[in-house]
Scaffold this motif. Sequence first.
Motif, PDB file in Angstrom:
ATOM      1  N   MET A   1       0.849  -1.178   0.000  1.00  0.00           N
ATOM      2  CA  MET A   1       0.000   0.000   0.000  1.00  0.00           C
ATOM      3  C   MET A   1       0.894   1.241   0.000  1.00  0.00           C
ATOM      4  N   SER A   2       0.440   2.245  -0.683  1.00  0.00           N
ATOM      5  CA  SER A   2       1.192   3.496  -0.712  1.00  0.00           C
ATOM      6  C   SER A   2       0.916   4.283   0.567  1.00  0.00           C
ATOM      7  N   GLU A   3       1.698   5.310   0.803  1.00  0.00           N
ATOM      8  CA  GLU A   3       1.481   6.166   1.971  1.00  0.00           C
ATOM      9  C   GLU A   3       0.093   6.807   1.919  1.00  0.00           C
ATOM     10  N   ALA A   4      -0.340   7.178   0.723  1.00  0.00           N
ATOM     11  CA  ALA A   4      -1.677   7.777   0.571  1.00  0.00           C
ATOM     12  C   ALA A   4      -2.760   6.769   0.944  1.00  0.00           C
ATOM     13  N   ASP A   5      -2.608   5.515   0.513  1.00  0.00           N
ATOM     14  CA  ASP A   5      -3.577   4.472   0.858  1.00  0.00           C
ATOM     15  C   ASP A   5      -3.632   4.259   2.366  1.00  0.00           C
ATOM     16  N   LEU A   6      -2.465   4.248   3.002  1.00  0.00           N
ATOM     17  CA  LEU A   6      -2.424   4.057   4.447  1.00  0.00           C
ATOM     18  C   LEU A   6      -3.123   5.193   5.185  1.00  0.00           C
ATOM     19  N   LYS A   7      -2.957   6.432   4.714  1.00  0.00           N
ATOM     20  CA  LYS A   7      -3.597   7.586   5.359  1.00  0.00           C
ATOM     21  C   LYS A   7      -5.103   7.570   5.169  1.00  0.00           C
ATOM     22  N   GLU A   8      -5.583   7.021   4.066  1.00  0.00           N
ATOM     23  CA  GLU A   8      -7.017   6.981   3.782  1.00  0.00           C
ATOM     24  C   GLU A   8      -7.730   5.834   4.505  1.00  0.00           C
ATOM     25  N   ALA A   9      -6.992   4.895   5.054  1.00  0.00           N
ATOM     26  CA  ALA A   9      -7.617   3.750   5.723  1.00  0.00           C
ATOM     27  C   ALA A   9      -8.358   4.205   6.977  1.00  0.00           C
ATOM     28  N   SER A  10      -9.484   3.565   7.247  1.00  0.00           N
ATOM     29  CA  SER A  10     -10.296   3.957   8.403  1.00  0.00           C
ATOM     30  C   SER A  10      -9.793   3.331   9.703  1.00  0.00           C
ATOM     31  N   ALA A  11      -8.876   2.399   9.628  1.00  0.00           N
ATOM     32  CA  ALA A  11      -8.309   1.750  10.807  1.00  0.00           C
ATOM     33  C   ALA A  11      -6.838   1.467  10.546  1.00  0.00           C
ATOM     34  N   PRO A  12      -6.046   1.232  11.586  1.00  0.00           N
ATOM     35  CA  PRO A  12      -4.630   0.902  11.378  1.00  0.00           C
ATOM     36  C   PRO A  12      -4.492  -0.373  10.542  1.00  0.00           C
ATOM     37  N   ILE A  13      -3.500  -0.377   9.691  1.00  0.00           N
ATOM     38  CA  ILE A  13      -3.246  -1.513   8.815  1.00  0.00           C
ATOM     39  C   ILE A  13      -2.058  -2.309   9.360  1.00  0.00           C
ATOM     40  N   LEU A  14      -2.236  -3.607   9.433  1.00  0.00           N
ATOM     41  CA  LEU A  14      -1.170  -4.493   9.867  1.00  0.00           C
ATOM     42  C   LEU A  14      -0.785  -5.375   8.687  1.00  0.00           C
ATOM     43  N   HIS A  15       0.474  -5.270   8.248  1.00  0.00           N
ATOM     44  CA  HIS A  15       0.961  -6.086   7.132  1.00  0.00           C
ATOM     45  C   HIS A  15       1.516  -7.391   7.681  1.00  0.00           C
TER      46      HIS A  15
END
Length: 64
Positions: free
Chosen positions: A1-15
Amino acid sequence: MSEADLKEASAPILHIPTCAGAVVLTYNLPGSLQLKFTPDVIGDLFLGKIGKWNDRRLSDIIRE
């Protein structure tokens, strides 16, 4: 995921990695010589600190 995708996520993302790849060192030496690579020699090969077959660290691990 790009930085923009991570900022748009509604919850923290765990890879979580779902697979692993392997890297294999191969060589082609005449005769039936064997190399017993040590972890520090492998690291130095990948870092470019060992660049020639006549490096003492390689000649020390060659077994006939």
